[in-house]
Scaffold this motif. Structure first.
Motif, PDB file in Angstrom:
ATOM      1  N   ASP A 543       0.868  -1.187   0.000  1.00 46.49           N
ATOM      2  CA  ASP A 543       0.000   0.000   0.000  1.00 46.49           C
ATOM      3  C   ASP A 543       0.905   1.238   0.000  1.00 46.49           C
ATOM      4  O   ASP A 543       1.905   1.296   0.729  1.00 46.49           O
ATOM      5  CB  ASP A 543      -0.871   0.029   1.271  1.00 46.49           C
ATOM      6  CG  ASP A 543      -1.704  -1.242   1.442  1.00 46.49           C
ATOM      7  OD1 ASP A 543      -2.148  -1.810   0.398  1.00 46.49           O
ATOM      8  OD2 ASP A 543      -1.865  -1.709   2.587  1.00 46.49           O
ATOM      9  N   GLY A 544       0.567   2.208  -0.810  1.00 45.32           N
ATOM     10  CA  GLY A 544       1.272   3.484  -0.804  1.00 45.32           C
ATOM     11  C   GLY A 544       2.653   3.430  -1.409  1.00 45.32           C
ATOM     12  O   GLY A 544       3.514   4.280  -1.151  1.00 45.32           O
ATOM     13  N   PHE A 545       2.898   2.475  -2.210  1.00 44.58           N
ATOM     14  CA  PHE A 545       4.230   2.337  -2.795  1.00 44.58           C
ATOM     15  C   PHE A 545       4.482   3.402  -3.867  1.00 44.58           C
ATOM     16  O   PHE A 545       5.596   3.920  -4.014  1.00 44.58           O
ATOM     17  CB  PHE A 545       4.413   0.931  -3.394  1.00 44.58           C
ATOM     18  CG  PHE A 545       5.747   0.731  -4.044  1.00 44.58           C
ATOM     19  CD1 PHE A 545       6.924   0.705  -3.256  1.00 44.58           C
ATOM     20  CD2 PHE A 545       5.875   0.636  -5.408  1.00 44.58           C
ATOM     21  CE1 PHE A 545       8.146   0.554  -3.856  1.00 44.58           C
ATOM     22  CE2 PHE A 545       7.101   0.485  -5.998  1.00 44.58           C
ATOM     23  CZ  PHE A 545       8.249   0.434  -5.222  1.00 44.58           C
ATOM     24  N   LYS A 546       3.464   3.724  -4.583  1.00 45.61           N
ATOM     25  CA  LYS A 546       3.592   4.719  -5.641  1.00 45.61           C
ATOM     26  C   LYS A 546       4.114   6.032  -5.048  1.00 45.61           C
ATOM     27  O   LYS A 546       4.951   6.715  -5.628  1.00 45.61           O
ATOM     28  CB  LYS A 546       2.240   4.922  -6.347  1.00 45.61           C
ATOM     29  CG  LYS A 546       2.302   5.840  -7.562  1.00 45.61           C
ATOM     30  CD  LYS A 546       0.982   5.811  -8.324  1.00 45.61           C
ATOM     31  CE  LYS A 546       1.025   6.682  -9.582  1.00 45.61           C
ATOM     32  NZ  LYS A 546       1.325   8.059  -9.284  1.00 45.61           N
ATOM     33  N   ALA A 547       3.628   6.322  -3.833  1.00 48.03           N
ATOM     34  CA  ALA A 547       4.025   7.560  -3.177  1.00 48.03           C
ATOM     35  C   ALA A 547       5.520   7.570  -2.857  1.00 48.03           C
ATOM     36  O   ALA A 547       6.183   8.601  -2.906  1.00 48.03           O
ATOM     37  CB  ALA A 547       3.220   7.716  -1.890  1.00 48.03           C
ATOM     38  N   VAL A 548       6.041   6.365  -2.538  1.00 51.24           N
ATOM     39  CA  VAL A 548       7.493   6.266  -2.294  1.00 51.24           C
ATOM     40  C   VAL A 548       8.248   6.663  -3.548  1.00 51.24           C
ATOM     41  O   VAL A 548       9.193   7.455  -3.505  1.00 51.24           O
ATOM     42  CB  VAL A 548       7.856   4.836  -1.862  1.00 51.24           C
ATOM     43  CG1 VAL A 548       9.378   4.679  -1.737  1.00 51.24           C
ATOM     44  CG2 VAL A 548       7.210   4.504  -0.525  1.00 51.24           C
ATOM     45  N   ASN A 549       7.824   6.074  -4.653  1.00 48.54           N
ATOM     46  CA  ASN A 549       8.442   6.413  -5.945  1.00 48.54           C
ATOM     47  C   ASN A 549       8.317   7.905  -6.215  1.00 48.54           C
ATOM     48  O   ASN A 549       9.305   8.550  -6.602  1.00 48.54           O
ATOM     49  CB  ASN A 549       7.736   5.651  -7.074  1.00 48.54           C
ATOM     50  CG  ASN A 549       8.430   4.314  -7.371  1.00 48.54           C
ATOM     51  OD1 ASN A 549       9.568   4.108  -6.960  1.00 48.54           O
ATOM     52  ND2 ASN A 549       7.714   3.430  -8.066  1.00 48.54           N
ATOM     53  N   ASP A 550       7.150   8.296  -6.024  1.00 48.57           N
ATOM     54  CA  ASP A 550       6.883   9.685  -6.401  1.00 48.57           C
ATOM     55  C   ASP A 550       7.640  10.666  -5.501  1.00 48.57           C
ATOM     56  O   ASP A 550       8.167  11.675  -5.971  1.00 48.57           O
ATOM     57  CB  ASP A 550       5.376   9.974  -6.319  1.00 48.57           C
ATOM     58  CG  ASP A 550       4.580   9.189  -7.385  1.00 48.57           C
ATOM     59  OD1 ASP A 550       5.272   8.658  -8.334  1.00 48.57           O
ATOM     60  OD2 ASP A 550       3.360   9.080  -7.284  1.00 48.57           O
ATOM     61  N   SER A 551       7.732  10.382  -4.223  1.00 50.32           N
ATOM     62  CA  SER A 551       8.345  11.342  -3.305  1.00 50.32           C
ATOM     63  C   SER A 551       9.870  11.227  -3.242  1.00 50.32           C
ATOM     64  O   SER A 551      10.574  12.222  -3.139  1.00 50.32           O
ATOM     65  CB  SER A 551       7.772  11.136  -1.900  1.00 50.32           C
ATOM     66  OG  SER A 551       8.030   9.820  -1.458  1.00 50.32           O
ATOM     67  N   ALA A 552      10.357   9.945  -3.319  1.00 54.34           N
ATOM     68  CA  ALA A 552      11.822   9.758  -3.115  1.00 54.34           C
ATOM     69  C   ALA A 552      12.538   9.263  -4.350  1.00 54.34           C
ATOM     70  O   ALA A 552      13.752   9.138  -4.377  1.00 54.34           O
ATOM     71  CB  ALA A 552      12.047   8.787  -1.958  1.00 54.34           C
ATOM     72  N   GLY A 553      11.818   8.902  -5.335  1.00 51.45           N
ATOM     73  CA  GLY A 553      12.454   8.439  -6.581  1.00 51.45           C
ATOM     74  C   GLY A 553      12.395   6.915  -6.726  1.00 51.45           C
ATOM     75  O   GLY A 553      12.092   6.182  -5.778  1.00 51.45           O
ATOM     76  N   HIS A 554      12.690   6.548  -7.922  1.00 53.32           N
ATOM     77  CA  HIS A 554      12.605   5.128  -8.279  1.00 53.32           C
ATOM     78  C   HIS A 554      13.584   4.270  -7.487  1.00 53.32           C
ATOM     79  O   HIS A 554      13.272   3.133  -7.070  1.00 53.32           O
ATOM     80  CB  HIS A 554      12.846   4.999  -9.793  1.00 53.32           C
ATOM     81  CG  HIS A 554      12.280   3.750 -10.355  1.00 53.32           C
ATOM     82  ND1 HIS A 554      13.020   2.612 -10.475  1.00 53.32           N
ATOM     83  CD2 HIS A 554      11.020   3.443 -10.799  1.00 53.32           C
ATOM     84  CE1 HIS A 554      12.273   1.661 -10.993  1.00 53.32           C
ATOM     85  NE2 HIS A 554      11.021   2.150 -11.197  1.00 53.32           N
ATOM     86  N   ALA A 555      14.776   4.840  -7.234  1.00 49.02           N
ATOM     87  CA  ALA A 555      15.785   4.078  -6.479  1.00 49.02           C
ATOM     88  C   ALA A 555      15.291   3.788  -5.075  1.00 49.02           C
ATOM     89  O   ALA A 555      15.506   2.694  -4.528  1.00 49.02           O
ATOM     90  CB  ALA A 555      17.097   4.856  -6.443  1.00 49.02           C
ATOM     91  N   ALA A 556      14.617   4.769  -4.513  1.00 51.57           N
ATOM     92  CA  ALA A 556      14.083   4.552  -3.176  1.00 51.57           C
ATOM     93  C   ALA A 556      13.018   3.465  -3.205  1.00 51.57           C
ATOM     94  O   ALA A 556      12.958   2.604  -2.306  1.00 51.57           O
ATOM     95  CB  ALA A 556      13.478   5.847  -2.659  1.00 51.57           C
ATOM     96  N   GLY A 557      12.215   3.471  -4.297  1.00 58.14           N
ATOM     97  CA  GLY A 557      11.206   2.411  -4.464  1.00 58.14           C
ATOM     98  C   GLY A 557      11.879   1.044  -4.527  1.00 58.14           C
ATOM     99  O   GLY A 557      11.446   0.073  -3.884  1.00 58.14           O
ATOM    100  N   ASP A 558      12.989   0.989  -5.296  1.00 51.00           N
ATOM    101  CA  ASP A 558      13.731  -0.287  -5.418  1.00 51.00           C
ATOM    102  C   ASP A 558      14.230  -0.734  -4.040  1.00 51.00           C
ATOM    103  O   ASP A 558      14.115  -1.921  -3.674  1.00 51.00           O
ATOM    104  CB  ASP A 558      14.910  -0.133  -6.367  1.00 51.00           C
ATOM    105  CG  ASP A 558      14.466  -0.122  -7.827  1.00 51.00           C
ATOM    106  OD1 ASP A 558      13.252  -0.351  -8.084  1.00 51.00           O
ATOM    107  OD2 ASP A 558      15.324   0.081  -8.721  1.00 51.00           O
TER     108      ASP A 558
END
Ligand SMILES: Nc1nc2c(ncn2[C@@H]2O[C@H](COP(=O)(O)OP(=O)(O)OP(=O)(O)O)[C@@H](O)[C@H]2O)c(=O)[nH]1
Length: 672
Positions: A543-558
């Motif tokens: 849940d809320g993973f898109k926000a991680v990408n969006d707020s911190a960048g793709h690397a943070a999502g990874d």
């Protein structure tokens, strides 16, 4: 040693030649010896025949004179009953034939013994005879008594014969009534009247080995080549002593039949002249009589021996000369493989057998040189292959390495020299599975097949590496011919392949298994459900993973995805499967786990994810998890049904406000 000696062709030929020569010499000696014996026998027969002839000749001479006297007696005038000197003289004068046969004298005597008339070779003889009386003579008395022929013994009493030995032949002279009225006698001198003398005369050949001696019945010599022996006893002659003793011991027989007697080195033949009671002895030196043949035999033996020795020597020399090419051939053949000699050097030449044989040898050498050249070239190529081939090559035979390439040495950490001759196990060290591997290889090779496998080999330093190993029989059907092994290092290929294989089943970011592998494992679990008992699956959507990408960048999502993966792995057992299905979706496969347990696990996961904070630069990132739980019971026959049920439960969790766990219910009440 003896075998070597008699193995020599030279000696065999020489021995054969000596044998042939010895045989021919022996044959010659035998023939000469036999001839000698025959000639000796013949000489003996000849001697006996000779003495017989002499005796017969003397007999016939006596007979001749006896017959002459008898014929003359027939002419005596029958009327002369009492003959007087005139009648007798007239009668004798008419008998010219008696003058020839009795040249010394012949007489007519009255019955009273008075010599009435005599005819002789001289007046003195006639005068001496005409005054004598013959009455005392036994032959005279025999004639008077009517005996047709009387022969006196040989006399030696002087008288008319003046000391010469003489003999008288007497016949009676009869009147018309047949009465003996007078006696007619002829005087013979054996030494001079050719009755005996020509038989005993010494031969003109001084070498004549034979002497003829005549004796009277008493053995007194009456004829001898040497007059000095006259009147001596025959036994006094040493050459005749033994024969004479023997003759006398047998009663001095007077047999016309000749007999022979060998004594010492003398040979005696004897025969009688019965008419005169004389014995004829012929004596010869046995050595002279038989010596010729005997000497001939000795000479033949000596000559034969000399011929044999000379022949054998000549044959030996000839053999040595004849076999010289063979010696050359033997000497050269001994160095047949001496490559320091030119091929054509040292061979005997010629068109004969040896020449042809040496030509054959030369041809063999030429062909051998060609084969060696080819062999060397082939060997050089083989060495190049073995040195430079990019794979390891070995040829093993009867469990030992016979040939090894440089590359194989590099792979195993040995030098080529260390590998050659080493046991085969230097390539295939013992270890788990090695016996089974060798059994498989042996079976394949025995069946004439290629053995091929990927195996782990061990270097000298103990490190192991993956190799592609291939084995093939050098000659199918004859295992003793050996095996060719090819060894290639496939460590990097194998690693690459393993990597490919891992990539095909894993998610590279989180290193969790991917959807395909997850479904494969689920499929296996579904198929073997009865054995494993209950099994459950969790379907997790962040849940809320898109926000991680969006707020911190793709690397943070990874990074967030990787941390969640680690967190998931820490919450399940080793045998469970954690997968990333894609994006921010994860799944867990729990074998041997019913729904209730699965729900508990899901709850733990959910709370851990919710509690997790990822510091990222000046931010603190967090996500939640909506989890659908499904027990894979019989109501869910396949993957699709399970996945659909799990997805539906997860959706239900999302719909219910996220960050919560929902379970699939088989009866349709679906989510709890
Ligand atoms: N960093 C990163 N992002 C990814 C990756 N794969 C998918 N995404 C992103 O993940 C997001 C997933 O979207 P959503 O599921 O709607 O995000 P959400 O915010 O969790 O929404 P709900 O699931 O509805 O709660 C998308 O923005 C994708 O671009 C990845 O490998 N790395």
């Amino acid at each position: 040693m003896m075998a070597t000696l008699f193995g020599s062709l030279k000696l065999r030929i020489a021995l054969m030649a000596v044998s042939v020569i010895a045989l021919s010499v022996g044959m010659t000696v035998f023939l000469v010896t036999r001839d000698t014996a025959l000639r000796a026998e013949s000489s003996i027969k000849d001697s006996a025949l000779d003495v017989d002839t002499v005796a017969s000749t003397i007999s016939s001479r006596l007979l001749n004179r006896e017959q002459a006297l008898a014929r003359v007696a027939m002419q005596w005038p029958r009327t002369a009953a009492a003959p007087d000197r005139a009648v007798a003289r007239a009668f004798l004068k008419q008998q010219a034939v008696l003058g020839v046969l009795f040249p010394h004298a012949f007489v007519a005597a009255a019955r009273d013994g008075r010599v009435l008339a005599a005819v002789g070779d001289d007046d003195a003889t006639v005068a001496a005879l005409e005054g004598r009386s013959l009455l005392s003579r036994s032959y005279f008395r025999q004639a008077v008594s009517g005996r047709e022929l009387s022969v006196s013994e040989i006399m030696d009493d002087g008288g008319s014969t003046a000391g010469e030995l003489h003999v008288v032949l007497a016949v009676p002279l009869r009147d018309a009534a047949g009465k003996v009225v007078a006696v007619l006698g002829g005087v013979l001198r054996p030494q001079t009247d050719t009755v005996l003398t020509d038989s005993t005369r010494a031969s003109s050949l001084s070498q004549d080995p034979i002497e003829t001696i005549i004796t009277d019945a008493a053995g007194r010599i009456v004829s001898h080549p040497d007059p000095a022996w006259l009147r001596h006893d025959v036994g006094e002659d040493p050459r005749l002593a033994a024969a004479a003793a023997r003759w006398r011991s047998e009663g001095s027989p007077m047999e016309a039949q000749a007999w022979t007697w060998r004594t010492g080195d003398q040979f005696v033949a004897m025969a009688a002249v019965p008419e005169g009671n004389w014995m004829v002895f012929r004596v010869a030196s046995a050595d002279l009589l038989l010596g010729g043949p005997a000497r001939g035999r000795a000479e033949a033996i000596w000559l034969g021996a000399l011929v044999a020795i000379a022949g054998a020597t000549l044959m030996l020399l000839a053999t040595i000369w004849l076999l010289r090419p063979m010696r050359l051939l033997e000497r050269r053949a001994r160095r047949l493989l001496d490559e320091s000699l030119p091929i054509d050097a040292g061979w005997p030449v010629g068109s004969g057998e040896i020449g042809r044989l040496s030509a054959v040898f030369r041809q063999v050498l030429v062909e051998r040189a060609a084969v060696q050249r080819d062999g060397r070239q082939m060997l050089a190529r083989l060495r190049a292959v073995m040195r430079n081939a990019p794979v390891g090559i070995a040829i093993s035979r009867q469990g030992r390495v016979e040939l090894a390439s440089g590359r194989l040495g590099e792979l195993l950490g040995y030098t080529e020299a260390e590998l050659v001759g080493a046991p085969q196990q230097i390539i295939f060290p013992g270890g788990p599975g090695s016996e089974e591997l060798m059994a498989q290889a042996d079976a394949a090779l025995a069946a004439g097949q290629l053995f091929s496998d990927e195996v782990q080999l061990q270097r000298r330093d103990g490190r192991r590496f993956w190799a592609a190993l291939q084995g093939a029989a050098v000659n199918a059907g004859t295992p003793e011919a050996g095996v060719i092994w090819l060894v290639a290092d496939i460590s990097s290929q194998r690693q690459h392949r393993e990597q490919l294989s891992w990539s095909a089943t894993h998610d590279p970011l989180t290193e969790l298994v991917n959807r395909r592998e997850f479904e494969a494992r689920m499929h296996a679990l579904l198929n073997d459900r009865r054995r494993h008992g209950p099994a459950s699956a969790l379907f997790i959507d962040l849940d809320g993973f898109k926000a991680v990408n969006d707020s911190a960048g793709h690397a943070a999502g990874d990074a967030m995805l990787q941390h969640v993966a680690t967190l998931l792995g820490s919450r399940v057992r080793d045998g469970d499967t954690v997968a990333r299905l894609g994006g921010d979706e994860f799944a867990v496969l729990l074998a041997g786990c019913d729904r209730a347990t699965a729900e508990a696990v899901a709850e733990q996961i959910r709370s851990r994810i919710a509690a997790f904070r990822l510091p990222w630069r000046d931010l603190t990132l967090q996500v939640g998890a909506s989890i659908g739980v499904v027990e894979m019971d019989d109501s869910l026959p396949d993957i699709a049904a399970v996945m659909a049920a799990a997805d539906a439960a997860c959706y239900e969790a999302k719909r219910a406000g996220r960050n919560r766990v929902r379970s699939h219910r088989p009866e349709g009440a679906a989510v709890h």
